[in-house]
Design a protein around this motif. Sequence first.
Motif, short mmCIF file in Angstrom:
data_model
loop_
_atom_site.label_atom_id
_atom_site.label_comp_id
_atom_site.label_asym_id
_atom_site.label_seq_id
_atom_site.Cartn_x
_atom_site.Cartn_y
_atom_site.Cartn_z
N ALA A 164 0.83 -1.20 0.00
CA ALA A 164 0.00 0.00 0.00
C ALA A 164 0.86 1.26 0.00
O ALA A 164 0.54 2.25 -0.65
N LEU A 165 1.98 1.23 0.73
CA LEU A 165 2.90 2.36 0.71
C LEU A 165 3.46 2.56 -0.69
O LEU A 165 3.59 3.69 -1.17
N ARG A 166 3.77 1.47 -1.34
CA ARG A 166 4.25 1.56 -2.71
C ARG A 166 3.18 2.09 -3.64
O ARG A 166 3.46 2.75 -4.64
N ALA A 167 1.92 1.78 -3.32
CA ALA A 167 0.81 2.20 -4.16
C ALA A 167 0.45 3.68 -3.97
O ALA A 167 -0.30 4.23 -4.77
N GLY A 168 0.99 4.30 -2.92
CA GLY A 168 0.74 5.72 -2.74
C GLY A 168 0.22 6.15 -1.39
O GLY A 168 -0.06 7.34 -1.18
N ALA A 169 0.06 5.21 -0.45
CA ALA A 169 -0.37 5.60 0.90
C ALA A 169 0.71 6.45 1.56
O ALA A 169 1.90 6.27 1.31
N SER A 170 0.29 7.38 2.41
CA SER A 170 1.23 8.30 3.06
C SER A 170 1.78 7.76 4.38
O SER A 170 2.64 8.39 4.99
N GLY A 171 1.28 6.63 4.82
CA GLY A 171 1.76 6.05 6.06
C GLY A 171 0.77 5.02 6.58
O GLY A 171 -0.21 4.69 5.90
N PHE A 172 1.04 4.50 7.77
CA PHE A 172 0.10 3.53 8.33
C PHE A 172 0.07 3.62 9.85
O PHE A 172 0.99 4.14 10.49
N LEU A 173 -1.03 3.13 10.40
CA LEU A 173 -1.21 3.07 11.84
C LEU A 173 -1.73 1.70 12.21
O LEU A 173 -2.46 1.07 11.44
N LEU A 174 -1.38 1.25 13.41
CA LEU A 174 -1.95 0.02 13.93
C LEU A 174 -3.36 0.30 14.44
O LEU A 174 -3.64 1.38 14.96
N LYS A 175 -4.24 -0.69 14.30
CA LYS A 175 -5.63 -0.49 14.72
C LYS A 175 -5.77 -0.32 16.23
O LYS A 175 -6.79 0.18 16.69
N ASP A 176 -4.76 -0.72 16.98
CA ASP A 176 -4.83 -0.54 18.43
C ASP A 176 -4.18 0.77 18.88
O ASP A 176 -3.88 0.97 20.06
N ALA A 177 -3.96 1.68 17.92
CA ALA A 177 -3.37 2.98 18.26
C ALA A 177 -4.31 3.72 19.22
O ALA A 177 -5.53 3.55 19.19
N SER A 178 -3.73 4.55 20.08
CA SER A 178 -4.53 5.35 20.99
C SER A 178 -5.25 6.44 20.22
O SER A 178 -4.93 6.73 19.07
N ALA A 179 -6.23 7.04 20.87
CA ALA A 179 -6.97 8.13 20.23
C ALA A 179 -6.04 9.26 19.83
O ALA A 179 -6.16 9.85 18.76
N ARG A 180 -5.07 9.57 20.70
CA ARG A 180 -4.12 10.65 20.39
C ARG A 180 -3.23 10.28 19.21
O ARG A 180 -2.98 11.12 18.33
N GLN A 181 -2.75 9.04 19.16
CA GLN A 181 -1.93 8.61 18.03
C GLN A 181 -2.72 8.66 16.73
O GLN A 181 -2.19 9.06 15.68
N LEU A 182 -3.97 8.25 16.79
CA LEU A 182 -4.82 8.27 15.61
C LEU A 182 -5.02 9.70 15.12
O LEU A 182 -4.85 9.99 13.92
N ALA A 183 -5.35 10.60 16.04
CA ALA A 183 -5.57 11.99 15.67
C ALA A 183 -4.29 12.64 15.15
O ALA A 183 -4.30 13.37 14.16
N ASP A 184 -3.18 12.36 15.82
CA ASP A 184 -1.89 12.92 15.38
C ASP A 184 -1.53 12.43 13.99
O ASP A 184 -1.04 13.19 13.15
N GLY A 185 -1.79 11.13 13.73
CA GLY A 185 -1.50 10.57 12.41
C GLY A 185 -2.33 11.24 11.33
O GLY A 185 -1.82 11.57 10.25
N VAL A 186 -3.60 11.47 11.61
CA VAL A 186 -4.48 12.14 10.66
C VAL A 186 -3.98 13.56 10.38
O VAL A 186 -3.93 14.00 9.23
N ARG A 187 -3.57 14.26 11.44
CA ARG A 187 -3.11 15.64 11.26
C ARG A 187 -1.81 15.71 10.46
O ARG A 187 -1.62 16.59 9.62
N VAL A 188 -0.90 14.77 10.74
CA VAL A 188 0.38 14.75 10.02
C VAL A 188 0.15 14.52 8.52
O VAL A 188 0.69 15.23 7.67
N VAL A 189 -0.68 13.54 8.19
CA VAL A 189 -0.93 13.22 6.79
C VAL A 189 -1.71 14.34 6.11
O VAL A 189 -1.44 14.70 4.96
N ALA A 190 -2.68 14.93 6.82
CA ALA A 190 -3.47 16.02 6.25
C ALA A 190 -2.59 17.23 5.91
O ALA A 190 -2.85 17.96 4.95
N ALA A 191 -1.52 17.40 6.70
CA ALA A 191 -0.60 18.53 6.48
C ALA A 191 0.34 18.28 5.30
O ALA A 191 1.16 19.13 4.97
N GLY A 192 0.23 17.10 4.70
CA GLY A 192 1.07 16.80 3.54
C GLY A 192 2.36 16.12 3.89
O GLY A 192 3.22 15.92 3.03
N GLU A 193 2.53 15.74 5.15
CA GLU A 193 3.73 15.03 5.57
C GLU A 193 3.49 13.53 5.48
O GLU A 193 2.35 13.06 5.42
#
Length: 225
Positions: free
Chosen positions: A100-129
């Motif tokens: 999926a990373l090769r296909a163009g995904a910007s990163g990945f998260l584990l499904k057991d990530a905390s709420a803060r990790q999930l939100a931080d991941g969304v913000r990082v990717v939304a910012a274009g990082e």
Amino acid sequence: MSTPTAPPIRVLIVDDQMMVREGFSVLLNAMPGIEVVGEAVDGRQAIAQVAALRPDVVLMDIRMPELNGIEATREIVAADADAKVLVLTTFDLDEYVYQALRAGASGFLLKDASARQLADGVRVVAAGEALLAPTVTKRLINEFSKLAETPRSPALARVGDLTERETEVLVLIAQGRSNAEIASHLVVAESTIKTHVSRILVKLGLRDRTQAAVFAYEARLVTPS
């Protein structure tokens, strides 16, 4: 005069399990500056929802019926160069996530990530990082790039188009370093590094830093351990 409030980051959740979708939806909607605008149960529905809703970030499960997350990611980013996909997985060393990373995904998260990790991941990717900082991502790329016995695309032939400094920056990207960290390491301005990164992506025909990191490993610019 009050400062205008930034619009919320609009998220689409794609997972074939209702409980997962609902759980992530509750967690993200409780976070400031994030709004879940839709859900999809498989890759085919995800493609339609992205076209209809234009979310800022797509949280994408990998293993789904109809059309899996890899193919859905590939189609979504092909249709919209600005699309941001954040892959969800139940375990870290997942070859499907690597694809999926090769296909163009910007990163990945584990499904057991905390709420803060999930939100931080969304913000990082939304910012274009790219969500490259976690050690687990480097380990994933390191592990599965070993399977690439031959260059994965004609783009590898364009490595020779990079300048010596651009190649050096590409290697540092693959090591998971931020622009600020690369600038400090090379003793140059961060704006200079941003220019180098943009030129690297254009020359190699890559979307973002995540694909650049994968590319560097598969081109053997960084040796898998």
